[in-house]
Design an enzyme around this catalytic site. Structure first.
Site, PDB file in Angstrom:
ATOM      1  N   HIS A  50       0.846  -1.193   0.000  1.00 23.81           N
ATOM      2  CA  HIS A  50       0.000   0.000   0.000  1.00 23.81           C
ATOM      3  C   HIS A  50       0.880   1.241   0.000  1.00 23.81           C
ATOM      4  O   HIS A  50       1.994   1.215   0.479  1.00 23.81           O
ATOM      5  CB  HIS A  50      -0.944  -0.017   1.205  1.00 23.81           C
ATOM      6  CG  HIS A  50      -1.940  -1.129   1.089  1.00 23.81           C
ATOM      7  ND1 HIS A  50      -3.097  -1.014   0.368  1.00 23.81           N
ATOM      8  CD2 HIS A  50      -1.917  -2.400   1.575  1.00 23.81           C
ATOM      9  CE1 HIS A  50      -3.755  -2.159   0.419  1.00 23.81           C
ATOM     10  NE2 HIS A  50      -3.055  -3.014   1.138  1.00 23.81           N
ATOM     11  N   GLY A  51       0.367   2.322  -0.527  1.00 24.63           N
ATOM     12  CA  GLY A  51       1.149   3.547  -0.632  1.00 24.63           C
ATOM     13  C   GLY A  51       1.555   3.778  -2.074  1.00 24.63           C
ATOM     14  O   GLY A  51       2.080   4.820  -2.420  1.00 24.63           O
ATOM     15  N   CYS A  52       1.319   2.789  -2.917  1.00 24.89           N
ATOM     16  CA  CYS A  52       1.634   2.913  -4.336  1.00 24.89           C
ATOM     17  C   CYS A  52       0.369   3.314  -5.071  1.00 24.89           C
ATOM     18  O   CYS A  52      -0.703   2.808  -4.770  1.00 24.89           O
ATOM     19  CB  CYS A  52       2.119   1.574  -4.899  1.00 24.89           C
ATOM     20  SG  CYS A  52       3.531   0.893  -4.043  1.00 24.89           S
ATOM     21  N   GLN A  53       0.505   4.197  -6.055  1.00 25.02           N
ATOM     22  CA  GLN A  53      -0.634   4.566  -6.886  1.00 25.02           C
ATOM     23  C   GLN A  53      -1.008   3.378  -7.760  1.00 25.02           C
ATOM     24  O   GLN A  53      -2.170   3.061  -7.938  1.00 25.02           O
ATOM     25  CB  GLN A  53      -0.266   5.765  -7.750  1.00 25.02           C
ATOM     26  CG  GLN A  53      -1.426   6.301  -8.557  1.00 25.02           C
ATOM     27  CD  GLN A  53      -1.043   7.539  -9.345  1.00 25.02           C
ATOM     28  OE1 GLN A  53       0.131   7.784  -9.594  1.00 25.02           O
ATOM     29  NE2 GLN A  53      -2.031   8.310  -9.732  1.00 25.02           N
ATOM     30  N   SER A  54       0.010   2.702  -8.301  1.00 23.65           N
ATOM     31  CA  SER A  54      -0.252   1.510  -9.105  1.00 23.65           C
ATOM     32  C   SER A  54      -0.326   0.299  -8.174  1.00 23.65           C
ATOM     33  O   SER A  54       0.010   0.389  -6.999  1.00 23.65           O
ATOM     34  CB  SER A  54       0.847   1.324 -10.142  1.00 23.65           C
ATOM     35  OG  SER A  54       2.108   1.424  -9.542  1.00 23.65           O
TER      36      SER A  54
END
Length: 142
Positions: A54-58
């Site tokens: 988590h924390g990734c846009q993708s």
């Protein structure tokens, strides 16, 4: 490219030398995308919420393996550039002892200029991925 470098530091040096060949960021992004295409196949059944970073846009999935003496990571993304970042991260951190993983700062990000050329969401995602890898390594040491 697939052979494991002697140390994480050596891997970072190699990455810096490779990126030094390219004169502009268009070429560097293309190289990143090409690196991402060389990632080993990632099993679809491992694309679970528990493995998601988590924390990734993708979408990014990371699966740890091994033990404190030698940890192995598999990862993939639905983004071409992020897949390239994963390829670099795995070169530095995968198939290394947990203690080395915990002790290694990702200097290559600054060295090759990635820090300045990633969007804030990609930078956050990269930081989240590195934190996850280091957390698995720290857990393996306890």
């Amino acid at each position: 490219m697939t052979e494991t470098t002697a140390t994480a530091h050596d891997a970072q040096q190699q990455i810096a030398e490779e990126f030094a060949f390219f004169s502009d960021w268009t070429e560097r992004y293309q190289y990143l995308i090409d690196l991402g295409k060389q990632l080993p196949p990632f099993p679809d059944e491992a694309k679970t919420e528990a493995n998601r970073v988590h924390g990734c846009q993708s979408m990014v999935w990371l699966v740890p393996g091994g033990d404190a003496t030698k940890m192995h990571f598999q990862a993939t993304s639905d983004s071409a550039i992020v897949s390239g970042l994963i390829a670099l991260v795995l070169r530095v951190y995968s198939d290394r002892p947990a203690a080395e993983i915990v002790a290694t700062e990702p200097e290559f990000i600054q060295t090759i200029g990635l820090a300045k050329h990633l969007s804030p969401t990609r930078s956050n995602g990269l930081a989240a991925m590195l934190a996850r890898i280091k957390s698995h390594a720290a857990a393996a040491l306890t």
